[in-house]
Scaffold this active site. Structure first.
Site: not given
Length: 419
Positions: A95, A137
């Site tokens: 990310y 997630e």
């Protein structure tokens, strides 16, 4: 939480992002792959070449800006993409890489308009959104691993059976190489498939809908061979599966995921509307209802070019002949002479609202549809015109999410669902 000042700055960028969004995301992907070529192991390059991923990410950035003061409004779409990320094995450490390259792409494309204050506000906003994905997630990874028969990452499966369903669709029956239990799933979910193709520099990851009901000792995926057409590159993985993967071969698979699932609590009739290979997740739902001896009225409407391209037609026809509550209807765009002689279709051409209203008793039903994007836009438009409530309309995109009307869908950078 973002400060009111930074929320105001983010919202002020909405018009700029609407105009320059795709230029920003195009530059973002160029930067991303130049600086981190290892991520080519994650992304579907066909979607890159067609511009679908760039458009999807541009929509994501726009949506994030538009809803930055109430991200709950896009939570459902965040969950949808989180499931895709889990099936692809996206990691938290990826990310910051995405964030860094996205912000630099903004700066490059927008120039003086991307002031230090704008970039700083967007940096904080991206961090909040990324943390939301990472948290969701993490829970999904844990659930996938800890459920009975579950696993983390990729697991080896043997192709137990390979069955041709139509001229372009083939089913692969997958059983675990370790012969241990496999996880149950919700009808409509998909598997992540990882293959190493000779001559290709990078790992190929794709997601394929499970096309049969849960609770069996195998998973079935039914894959369309994607031939090269103008403005449509050939399907690298789908063609490899068709041409080179045989019974007895081993492929790696991630645990079932996805939010396009059958509502088992509703008592409303169910209408399935599929186009081409869009039939695959609906077959899972259909088989689940049939095998549970559901008393709901079930309508299965399928559109194909003609009978040569119609997968599972005998199966659906047989089930509808066995049960009074099931009705099967077929629409062929270009029926063959054999189709005409056998009277194997109910409508020639395309599905439209007038025909739907003639074959369905009312608009009071749960509608599930899937297929090529133009098909989905037509079905969605027809259902909205028929005043079907939004909560009764359910659909699945193959590949990066598109839009079915003027509203923008949310699709982050690390996403890929290719049938």
């Amino acid at each position: 939480m973002l400060s009111p000042e930074k929320i105001k700055i983010i919202k002020s960028t909405v018009p700029v992002l609407e105009e320059h969004g795709e230029a920003i995301t195009t530059r973002f992907y160029q930067r991303l792959f130049e600086n981190h070529p290892e991520l080519l192991n994650v992304f579907n390059q066909a979607n890159q070449k067609q511009g679908r991923q760039q458009t999807a990410l541009a929509n994501a950035v726009y949506a994030a800006a538009a809803h930055i003061d109430n991200l709950e409004e896009i939570l459902d779409n965040v969950k949808l993409i989180a499931h895709k990320h889990v099936s692809l094995g996206i990691k938290p450490e990826q990310y910051p890489i995405v964030g860094e390259n996205l912000l630099k792409a903004m700066k490059e494309v927008l120039g003086d308009a991307a002031t230090d204050e704008v970039i700083d506000a967007w940096s904080d906003a991206y961090g909040i959104i990324a943390d939301a994905f990472i948290g969701i997630e993490a829970d999904l990874y844990q659930q996938a691993k800890e459920q009975p028969g579950g696993w983390a990452g990729y697991r080896k499966f043997v192709v137990d059976k390979k069955v041709k369903e139509s001229n372009v669709i083939t089913s692969f029956y997958l059983k675990p190489e370790d012969q241990k239990q496999i996880a149950k799933f919700k009808s409509g979910q998909y598997l992540g498939v990882k293959v190493e193709i000779p001559g290709k520099d990078y790992t190929q990851l794709r997601e394929y809908s499970i096309s049969d009901s849960s609770g069996k000792d195998y998973y079935r995926i039914s894959v369309k061979r994607e031939d090269e057409l103008p403005n449509h590159p050939e399907g690298v993985v789908s063609n490899y599966l068709h041409s080179h993967v045989q019974e007895g071969d081993v492929i790696e698979v991630s645990a079932p995921a996805g939010v396009f699932t059958l509502d088992t609590e509703s008592n409303l009739p169910v209408v399935f509307i599929s186009g081409g290979v869009g039939i695959t997740p609906l077959m899972s739902m259909f088989n689940s209802l049939v095998e549970s001896n559901s008393k709901k009225d079930i309508y299965f409407i399928h559109a194909a070019i003609n009978g040569d391209y119609h997968a599972f037609k005998d199966h659906v026809k047989q089930r509808s002949s066995e049960k009074e509550n099931i009705k099967s209807l077929v629409c062929y765009e270009k029926p063959t002479e054999e189709d005409r002689q056998n009277q194997s279709f109910d409508k020639e051409g395309f599905i439209d609202l007038e025909w739907l209203q003639s074959v369905l008793p009312s608009n009071e039903a749960k509608f599930y549809f899937c297929g090529p994007l133009p098909f989905m836009k037509a079905i969605y438009g027809a259902l909205k015109k028929w005043n079907v409530p939004e909560e009764n309309i359910h659909y699945e995109f193959f590949g990066p999410a598109g839009t079915l009307d003027v509203e923008v869908d949310f699709e982050p950078a690390l996403s890929d669902h290719d049938e």
